[in-house]
Design a protein around this motif. Structure first.
Motif, short mmCIF file in Angstrom:
data_model
loop_
_atom_site.label_atom_id
_atom_site.label_comp_id
_atom_site.label_asym_id
_atom_site.label_seq_id
_atom_site.Cartn_x
_atom_site.Cartn_y
_atom_site.Cartn_z
N THR A 61 -16.45 41.59 13.20
CA THR A 61 -15.91 40.38 13.53
C THR A 61 -17.05 39.22 14.08
N ALA A 62 -18.11 39.76 14.60
CA ALA A 62 -19.16 38.72 14.62
C ALA A 62 -19.70 38.12 13.61
N SER A 195 -12.67 43.91 19.93
CA SER A 195 -13.66 43.37 19.29
C SER A 195 -13.83 41.91 19.18
N LYS A 196 -12.53 40.99 19.16
CA LYS A 196 -12.57 39.39 19.14
C LYS A 196 -12.80 39.42 20.64
N LEU A 197 -12.37 39.94 21.75
CA LEU A 197 -12.58 39.61 23.27
C LEU A 197 -14.03 39.78 23.40
N VAL A 198 -14.61 41.00 22.97
CA VAL A 198 -16.04 41.11 23.08
C VAL A 198 -17.03 40.00 22.48
N VAL A 199 -16.69 39.95 21.43
CA VAL A 199 -17.46 38.53 20.70
C VAL A 199 -17.33 37.44 21.34
N ASP A 200 -16.15 36.76 21.55
CA ASP A 200 -15.73 35.64 22.01
C ASP A 200 -16.51 35.34 23.50
N SER A 201 -16.24 36.56 24.31
CA SER A 201 -16.85 36.44 25.69
C SER A 201 -18.30 36.57 25.71
N ALA A 202 -18.95 37.31 25.00
CA ALA A 202 -20.31 37.61 24.93
C ALA A 202 -21.07 36.18 24.62
N LEU A 218 -28.16 42.93 21.86
CA LEU A 218 -29.13 44.13 21.93
C LEU A 218 -28.73 44.99 23.09
N THR A 219 -28.12 44.23 24.43
CA THR A 219 -28.15 44.97 25.63
C THR A 219 -26.67 45.08 25.73
N ILE A 220 -26.07 44.07 26.47
CA ILE A 220 -24.70 44.16 26.99
C ILE A 220 -23.53 44.40 26.11
N VAL A 221 -23.73 43.93 24.80
CA VAL A 221 -22.51 44.37 23.75
C VAL A 221 -22.89 45.80 23.39
#
Length: 320
Positions: A61-62, A195-202, A218-221
């Protein structure tokens, strides 16, 4: 207020990824069982790949969204975190024994494919050719696992180094076809949505805080997508199923590089920025350190666990 909302969306995305991957595996394994596919094959494909579903979904997704630093950062960060944090923590609860095949085959394979990733990324891109190379190696590794399991007649859980408590899957695999289809479909939707929520919010959090997407990836995701491995390995260590703890991590790292990065590269060229050479090097050194700690007594002791945790703290400071 917007930052709070994005943090909540990030947590929700991780929850979707973890639960979605779990349901997808249950449903897909149930369908395969109903059609008479051997459990060995199910374990080596559906269950094994299911554990890498969060990393795969987020990374792909990213890449498609143009957030390339999250793609590579997620995978390399997960592999570093898997060894230094998850195995470090697990070893503190109980010394981890390591199977002979893991020590002499799987860990060296992890080191070798990390070097492969480093070399393929030297030109600055993981392209379709690089992706195909990784997927060919991945298929070869699956064939090796299949032949080894068939020859030695060991359990699927031991063979794929999965740690998904395969022995507890038998009841779930008796799901009816309609229920299995629902589990598979809903699980897949949750993984995609998560996956979309994680990529967009991160990405939003990185911009607001002035942090690079590389650092966030490298850290949160990386931590969020490694939650299944974290829960499985620590739980296995507490229950003294230590071979599962190490096998789960090593197997996950292999699938992350070969399957996730390989598939991402085939779908769309993924930029491999020069700073990731350092992170990939650390990932390889972490695997080498694991090998050196386990070689003398075929165990990962508490002292080694503390050293691994300290190494991650030093790495975190270095990339901050």
């Amino acid at each position: 207020m917007e930052m709070v909302i994005q943090l909540l969306l990030l947590v929700l995305g991780f929850a979707f990824l973890v639960k979605g991957a779990d349901w997808f595996v249950d449903g897909a394994a149930g369908i395969a069982t109903r059609f008479g596919i051997p459990q060995l094959v199910i374990g080596l494909t559906i269950v094994a790949m299911g554990t890498s579903a969060p990393e795969a979904a987020v990374s792909i997704t990213a890449a498609i969204s143009g957030n390339a630093e999250i793609t590579i950062g997620n995978i390399v960060g997960s592999n570093i975190l898997n060894i230094l944090i998850i195995l470090g923590l697990s070893a503190l609860f109980y010394p981890l024994s390591v199977a002979k095949s893991t020590l002499f085959v799987d860990i060296p394979v992890t080191i070798a494919i990390t070097v492969l990733l480093y070399v393929l990324g030297l030109d600055g891109t993981i392209n379709i050719v690089d992706g195909v190379i990784m997927l060919v190696v991945f298929i070869s590794y699956l064939v090796y696992l299949f032949l080894t399991a068939k020859k030695s007649k060991v359990s699927v859980a031991e063979t794929i180094k999965d740690g998904n408590s395969w022995e507890n899957q038998s009841e779930k695999n008796q799901l009816s076809i309609p229920k299995s289809l629902i589990y598979t479909g809903v699980g897949l939707l949750l993984v995609v949505a998560g996956s979309k929520l994680v990529v967009d919010s991160a990405s939003f959090i990185a911009r607001v805080l002035g942090l690079s997407e590389r650092f966030i990836g490298l850290t949160i995701v990386a931590l969020g997508t490694s939650l299944p491995e974290l829960f499985t390995s620590v739980s296995a260590a507490i229950k003294k199923n230590s071979d599962i703890a190490i096998g789960n991590i090593v197997g996950s790292n292999i699938f992350n590089i070969l399957f996730v990065v390989g598939l991402s590269g085939v779908i769309i060229p993924v930029p491999f920025a020069p700073p990731f050479r350092f992170d990939t090097l650390i990932s390889g050194l972490a695997a080498l350190l694991l090998l050196l700690f386990c070689l003398p007594k075929k165990k990962l002791g508490r002292v080694a666990g503390v050293i691994l945790l300290l190494c991650y703290i030093a790495y975190f400071i270095a990339i901050w």
